[in-house]
Enzyme design. Structure first.
Site: not given
Ligand SMILES: NC(=O)c1ccc[n+]([C@@H]2O[C@H](COP(=O)([O-])OP(=O)(O)OC[C@H]3O[C@@H](n4cnc5c(N)ncnc54)[C@H](O)[C@@H]3O)[C@@H](O)[C@H]2O)c1
Length: 256
Positions: A68, A94, A147, A160, A164
């Site tokens: 975590d 990430n 992001s 959010y 970011k």
């Molecule tokens: N999907 C998008 O469009 C997008 C765009 C810009 C930025 N992001 C960023 O990319 C990153 C990943 O996003 P995603 O879309 O893959 O999300 P997702 O929800 O598909 O995956 C996120 C992962 O992080 C894990 N997680 C959450 N809280 C946690 C914690 N406290 N400790 C450890 N693991 C934890 C979850 O279990 C999950 O496996 C994030 O930082 C998100 O803000 C995503």
């Protein structure tokens, strides 16, 4: 796919699913020696086999470390787990979350819950990696997940976007603090990427369709496209790149 990460030990948080998983798999495809997957659970949100299985299938060593990122001691233990392979070379902070309701009236509780993952968790990862790199006298690369929400604001992502934006400036400040030790720090700022997070955050999912139409490349991104950008920043191909925010959004934030 390439050998740009040959001999590198890569640690990725939030790597069971989505973008983190794609970063971990890309690292293996680009020649990493070992990949350490950190997450709350090993089960991918999108279903299917755990990341460790996929990476081992590519012939690369992989470990899952339940972590975590809001708990500093757990993040320290995660980075320590990289010692099995000689220590971390590329740390990817990430893990991040969104909120179901994130407008101007976002609750104090939700705001702090989000900051604990998106900012505290990122800082803890960078600190633990930097400490180990310095102790081992190793140069290294730290990549923080930003992001497009950290480049431009939106009324439905108040907490959010705040987090970011903080990540982008954290990368710049840490680049200055750690550069003299040969440690590079950069942020990656994805646009709309097809993941569980995107599909399950109602306001974001609704906006994604409009974003795709406005994006110069006329589509949302694939997680592997973020994986490749992170592989570049982790590799020696980017040896003079530090303190930057690499926007990977099909051009969306370049246009009005
Ligand atoms: N999907 C998008 O469009 C997008 C765009 C810009 C930025 N992001 C960023 O990319 C990153 C990943 O996003 P995603 O879309 O893959 O999300 P997702 O929800 O598909 O995956 C996120 C992962 O992080 C894990 N997680 C959450 N809280 C946690 C914690 N406290 N400790 C450890 N693991 C934890 C979850 O279990 C999950 O496996 C994030 O930082 C998100 O803000 C995503």
């Amino acid at each position: 796919m390439s050998d740009i990460l040959t001999d590198k030990v890569v640690v990725v948080t939030g790597a069971a699913s989505g973008i983190g998983r794609a970063i971990a798999v890309s690292a293996a495809q680009h020649g990493a020696k070992a990949v350490i997957i950190a997450d709350l659970t090993e089960t991918p949100l999108e279903g299917g086999a755990p990341a460790v299985q996929e990476i081992e299938g590519l012939g690369v060593a992989a470990r899952f470390v339940r972590t975590d990122v809001t708990q500093r001691v757990q993040v320290d233990a995660l980075v320590e787990a990289a010692s099995e392979f000689g220590g971390v070379d590329v740390m990817v902070c990430n893990a991040g979350i969104t909120l179901r309701s994130d407008g101007a009236d976002v609750s104090e509780e939700d705001f702090h819950r989000l900051m604990a993952v998106n900012l505290d968790g990122v800082l803890f990862g960078a600190q633990a990696a930097a400490r180990q790199m310095k102790n081992r006298g190793k140069a290294g690369s730290i990549v923080l997940m930003g992001s497009m929400g950290g480049i431009v604001g939106a009324g439905f992502t108040v907490a959010y976007s705040t987090s970011k934006g903080g990540v982008v400036l954290m990368a710049k400040a840490l680049a200055d603090a750690l550069g003299p030790d040969g440690i590079r720090v950069n942020a990656v700022c994805p646009g709309t990427i097809d993941t569980h997070l995107l599909r399950t955050t109602p306001d974001v999912a609704a906006a994604a369709k409009k974003f795709a139409e406005r994006t110069p490349l006329r589509r949302i991104g694939k997680p592997s496209e973020i994986g490749d950008a992170v592989a570049y920043l982790g590799s020696d191909l980017s040896s003079y790149v530090s303190g930057t925010a690499l926007i990977v959004d099909g051009g969306l934030t370049s246009v009005v």
